[in-house]
Design an enzyme around this catalytic site. Structure first.
Site, PDB file in Angstrom:
ATOM      1  N   GLY B 148     -35.015  63.186  47.147  1.00  0.00           N
ATOM      2  CA  GLY B 148     -34.123  62.076  46.865  1.00  0.00           C
ATOM      3  C   GLY B 148     -34.464  61.416  45.540  1.00  0.00           C
ATOM      4  N   CYS B 149     -33.558  60.605  45.055  1.00  0.00           N
ATOM      5  CA  CYS B 149     -33.744  59.988  43.735  1.00  0.00           C
ATOM      6  C   CYS B 149     -34.876  58.970  43.757  1.00  0.00           C
ATOM      7  CB  CYS B 149     -32.438  59.372  43.255  1.00  0.00           C
ATOM      8  SG  CYS B 149     -31.610  58.302  44.446  1.00  0.00           S
TER       9      CYS B 149
END
Lengths: 345, 345, 345, 345
Positions: B148-149
Site C-alpha cells: 500500500g501507499c
C-alpha cells in the site's frame, strides 16, 4: 552524443531543461551557469534532480560555452542579446528561450521590452523556432529564437485558419490562461501562493509583451496585416496554458471542412494533436509533455470558429520546444527525449 | 519484450501503469480490462495517452490474461483473490496492486476488509513486494502483493531503526498525509474538488486499513511485536504522501550514528534517497517518480527520532513499485522504465 | 464605539483585522500604519476592502496611536517591543499579534528570535492572551500578547489532558500543518505558488519558534515540566491549521471519561467546539471564523489519546483572537463581530 | 423578522443560503427540506454551521412552506416548476435559484433543459431577478427567478454598452471561467479533486444552458437581437467567476466616455464596483461577498472594448443575489446581511 550548456539555469525553464535532458540519450549537459548561485550543486536547488546530475552552477564564460555543441539560454530578456555577438563569433549554436530574438521589428521590441536591442545582426539572422512553421530553417539555424508560451498555443490554433485565409483577419480574439509557473521563479509578492491560490484574474489586459509576437506570427501565416486582441489570465495552478480562440469565418460554408483542414495541417506533426470536433482539451493532458492538443467548436449556426488549444507552458511553451528544436538542428529524431506521456492525474 | 495485461485499468493506478509502461522498452501492454468500460479506447478515457496506445478496454477473461507474461491487478479489494486460483492454475505471474494478498493473518484481513478471504493458499504463497526488504523472494515469486501507499512510506522510514532494535517499539507514531488521488477515482461527494480543495483534515484516525499492513511489516523488521499509531490525513493536492515518523531512542547515544545507519541501509537501493540530516523532503521532489526521499531530525537534545519520508502515492506507492517488482521478476534492470526525474515544479 | 489603530497593516494579519473590524459595530479603525506604503489607500492594496474603508496607510507615530483606545500590532517581531515603553507611557492599551511578548523567559526569547529583548518590563507585565486560559487577566490587561497560530491549536487540544494530569507529560507529540498564509506576505521564492502549490513538506522539524511558546503554555497548564515534540508542515492551501496531538494516558481507564472531560472543559467557551468522539474536523469548517474545533480518537485499545484540532490561522490563530481579546478588554460581548459562520465550501 | 423556508438545502447554494442567513438580523430560517437527508441535522452535514442552526432537514410539504413568508428553491431544474402552481395558490412568495423560471421563451427552455415546461403561467409572471435591471419589478414580485451565475457576471459587464447601443451587437464574445462549486455537489467522477485540480479546460464550448439566458438579458437591454458567443471554462478552485467580455465599438470615439458611462450606470448600485480603467479584478476580491467588480481595458488603439467582470458564483451568482432579492421584496435595506467584506486571502 552532444554537449550542451545552459545559461541561466535557476528558473523554472532551467530546471525543466535539466529534467528533460536527464533522460535524453544523445545529450550530455556539460555546464549550467548562474552568477548568483555559482558553486551550488543543481541537485541542492532542485531535489528532483538528486541522483541525476553531479553538476554545479558556474559563472558563465564564453570559452566554456562555445566549446559546447549547443547552448540554451534560459535567462531574463536582455542577457542573451548582449552575449550573442561574442558567442556567435566563437562558433556556437544557440537556442534562446528568452524573448531577445523573437521579434523582427526591433523598434517594436524596444518599445515592449524597454531597452534598445543590442544585437540587430543576430536578431535578423535568428530563426523563430516554431517547428510546425519553420522546420527547415531551424535545421540549418545557428540561432533559434524559441517561441513564447502564449504565442505557441495561440499561433498553432490560428494557423490553419490564417494560412488558408478563411477568417476575417481583423477580428481575431485570443483569450488565454496560464498557470503561475509562467511568471517565473522570482520572489515577488504578487506570485505568492497566498496571492495566486484560489483566485483568478486577467492581467496585462491592456497590452502584454506576447501580443506583438503573436501578431508577427499570425501576419506571417496570413501574409498580410491582422488585428488580434490577446488577454492573458492567471490560473491558480502551476503548469498549463489554455487559449480559447475566436475567429469569424468569411464564408460560413467553410465550417464543414474545418475539422478536416486542421487534421491535414497537422497530420505529420509529432506534437500537435487535433482532437475530435467538440472535444475539450485539458491542460493536464499535456502536463510535462511536449504536446499541443486542440479542438474546434461551433455554437448553433454561428459563423464564429472557436478553437481551444492547450500546452504545458514549461514544455511545448519553453523547454520541450527548445529540445525539439535541438533535435531538429542536430538531426536527431524530432521526438527524441520527448516521448513520455503527460502526467495525469 | 514481455507481454503484460492489466485487470481493472480505469482507476488512477491503472492509468499510471499505462503511463509508465508506455516508455518501458521491454514491455508491451497487450490487454487491459474493465467490465464497465469494455470497448472504450483507453486514450478516450485518458487523453494523456493519445498517440501512445491503440488499446481498448476489454472484459477480463482468464485465457487472455494467462497468455500474458505478467498480469497487474489494479482492482478494488476482493477482485484479485477471486480470480487468483484459476489464474495461477493457468500458469500466470501476477503483481497485485490491491490489498488482497498483503496480510498474512487472514482473520485480520477479514476484519478490516469486511469479507472472508477466498484464496488462503495464494495469500500464504504471495510475496509482499517491498523490494528493499524482499528482493530475492520477489525475483522468484509468482504472485507479488504490491504494498500500500502509506505502508511503503512508513515502513521505509522506520526500517533502519527497527531492524537494529534502536527504538522503543511500543511507542511508534506515524502521522501521514496523502493527496486525494490515493482515495481513487470514484464518484463520491467526499472526494469532489469542492469538498477536498482548500481544506485539510485527518481521516480514519480511529483506525485505517493500512494500520495492520504497517504493523505486519514493522514487526517483521523488528522480529517482535510493535505498537504503532497511524493517522492519515487528506491534503488538498493530487499526488504525494509525506509521513512524519516519531520513535523514541532506547539509548540516546545512538543519535550520533543514525544518519550513517540510514545511509548505509539504503546505499544500494536505487529508489531510496537519504537526504542530509535536517533536510525537509518535499512531495513534489518525487512527483511522477519512483523515489522515496527521507531525512532525519532531532529537536534540542530530545531522545525522539523524527523521520520525514515522501513518496508519490501513485508511483512508489503503487504503479511504479509494481513496475519495479516486474523488473525484478523478469531480470530487467531494476530502474528500467523508471529513470525519469520527478516533475518539479 | 472605540477607536483602534493598527501598526503594520500590510501583511495578512493586517488585512484580516480590517476585514473583521469592518463589520464590528463597536469599533472604528482610525489609523493604520505602514512605513513602506504610507499614503496608499488600504482599499488599493486590498480590493476586498473597497467600499469599506476610506483609510490610507500612514507613518506610525506614538501620539496618534496613543490617542486610540486600543492599538493592534501586526508587525514582524522586534517592532512592538521597541515601541512599547513609549506607547505604554502614553497610556495606550495594546494587543500585540507579533511574538514579542509571548515568552516569559527572555533568554529563551533571545535565543529563538536572534536578538536581545528590549522591553523586559512589559514582557513581564504582558498577559498571554489565550482567553480559554486567562480571560480575567486579559480583561484587566494593558498589554496582551496574542498567541501564535500553532500554539493556539496545540494548547487548546492538550489543555484538558494536562490540566488534569492524565497523560505522560514527557512524551507529547504535536504534528501540525498550516496553510501558506501563516508564512506571511513577503516576496520570498520559497513562498511562491510555483513552490508551494501541489506539494507538501515538513519544515522547521529540527526546531521552530513556536516550540518554546507551546511548551510554556503546556507547562503552565501542567504546573510542571513537559517534554513536547512539535513538527510543523506546509499545506498547499491558504488558510487553516490542523494539529494532530498524541499523548499517552497514565491510566488507560481514563479513556472512558475523556470525551466528557473535553466537553466540560470547553462548555462555556464560545469559540471552542468539541465534536463527537471519532469526528474529523476539517479546516474549512473554520475558514474565516474564530472557532477551534477538535475531536478525540483512539485506535484499537491503545493508551494513546489522539486529538485533532483545527483553526483558521489568520482568525483564531491571529486577528480573530485579537478581536476576541479586544472584546474582553473593553467589556463587549466576547463574540461581537465574530458571529459569522465559516466560509464552506 | 420574517420566516423563510429553503427547498433542497443539501447543495452548495443551500449551505450558502444558510451561511448568509445565519447572520441576517431580520430572518429566521424555519424549515429546510431534503427528501434524501430528512432527519439529518444541517450542522451534521455542514460543520461550519455547528452552533448556528438547530434545524434538521425535513421532507418538503406545501403547507409548511406556504406558512413561510418566503421560500427559496435551491433545487435541480424541474423541481420548482412542478411545485410552483400549488405553492403560489397557497399564497407563497418565492425566490427560485434554479433555472426553471429564467427563460421567457418556453420552447427554448424545453430545448435546453430537455423537458417540457410544466408551469407556463408562472414562467410568464416570474420576474427575472437581476436587481440592477429590474429592482421595481422585484419589489412587487411573488416569484423571482434568480439569475444564473455566468449570466449575472456577463450581463452586468455588457449592460452599459448595450443599453446605450454603443457596440456591434452581432459580435459579442463572453469568455467565462468558473470555480468548481458552480457544477454543484454531486458525486460525479468529472468533479473529483483528482480530475479538476491542477488542470484547466473549456467545457460546453459548443453550447451551454446559460447561453439563452445571457442572450435574453442582453436582447432586453439592447431592445433588439444580439449575437453572442459564450464559452465557459473550469478553474481548479472552488469559488469565483471571471468573465472577459469583448465587444466592438460602433464609433471608436466613444472610447473616451466609456469609463464614465460605466461609473454612472452603477453609481447607485450597492453591489457593483466599477474599478479604475485598466484594473484587473480578482475573484478573491469578492469571495464570500455579494459584489460584482469590473474594469475596462483597451489594447493599443483598437476598437475592441474589453470588460473583465468578477463575482462569487455562490454569492452574487446565487445565494447572495437571492438574499438581495429577498431584501428588496420585503423592504429591508438592500445590503442587509450582505455587508461583510470578501475573504482575502
Amino acid at each position: 552524443m552532444i554537449k550542451v550548456g545552459i545559461v541561466g539555469g535557476t528558473g523554472y525553464t532551467g530546471v525543466e531543461l535539466l529534467r528533460i535532458l536527464a533522460v535524453h540519450p544523445d545529450v550530455e549537459v556539460s555546464c549550467i551557469t548562474s552568477r548568483s548561485e555559482a558553486g551550488l550543486a543543481v541537485a541542492d536547488m532542485y531535489p528532483n534532480l538528486r541522483g541525476h546530475y553531479d553538476l554545479a552552477f558556474s559563472v558563465p564564460d564564453v570559452e566554456t560555452l562555445s566549446s559546447c555543441d549547443l547552448v540554451f539560454f534560459a535567462t531574463p530578456h536582455g542577457v542573451a542579446m548582449r552575449m550573442m555577438p561574442e558567442l556567435m563569433a566563437a562558433g556556437a549554436r544557440v537556442v534562446d528561450l528568452s524573448a531577445d530574438f523573437r521579434l523582427k521589428d526591433l523598434k517594436v521590441w524596444a518599445d515592449w521590452y524597454g531597452m534598445p536591442h543590442e544585437s540587430p545582426e543576430w536578431a535578423e539572422k535568428a530563426v523563430y523556432g516554431l517547428p510546425e512553421v519553420a522546420r527547415e530553417e531551424i535545421r540549418a539555424a545557428r540561432l533559434v529564437a524559441n517561441p513564447g508560451c502564449y504565442p505557441t498555443a495561440v499561433q498553432l490554433g490560428f494557423l490553419p485558419l490564417l494560412e488558408q485565409g478563411l477568417v476575417d483577419s481583423s477580428r481575431l480574439i485570443a483569450d488565454a490562461k496560464s498557470g503561475a509557473s509562467g511568471a517565473g521563479r522570482q520572489g515577488k509578492v504578487a506570485l505568492l501562493h497566498g496571492e495566486v491560490g484560489e483566485s483568478f484574474k486577467a492581467y496585462g489586459a491592456s497590452g502584454h509583451r506576447h501580443l506583438p509576437e503573436i501578431r508577427q506570427g499570425l501576419e506571417q501565416a496570413f501574409r498580410s496585416n491582422v488585428g488580434v486582441t490577446f488577454v492573458p489570465h492567471l490560473i491558480p495552478m502551476i503548469r498549463g496554458i489554455e487559449a480559447t480562440l475566436y475567429a469569424e469565418l468569411r464564408d460560413i460554408a467553410d465550417f464543414d471542412r474545418l475539422q478536416n483542414l486542421f487534421e491535414e495541417r497537422f497530420r505529420d506533426e509529432p506534437f500537435v494533436d487535433v482532437m475530435p470536433f467538440g472535444s475539450h482539451p485539458e491542460t493536464r493532458s499535456v502536463r510535462g509533455a511536449n504536446n499541443c492538443r486542440m479542438a474546434l467548436h461551433r455554437q448553433e449556426n454561428s459563423k464564429i470558429v472557436i478553437v481551444s488549444s492547450v500546452i504545458d507552458n514549461l514544455v511545448k511553451g519553453a523547454a520541450g520546444q527548445a529540445v525539439q528544436n535541438m533535435n531538429i538542428m542536430f538531426g536527431f529524431a524530432e521526438t527524441r527525449g520527448l516521448e513520455a506521456p503527460a502526467l495525469l492525474p
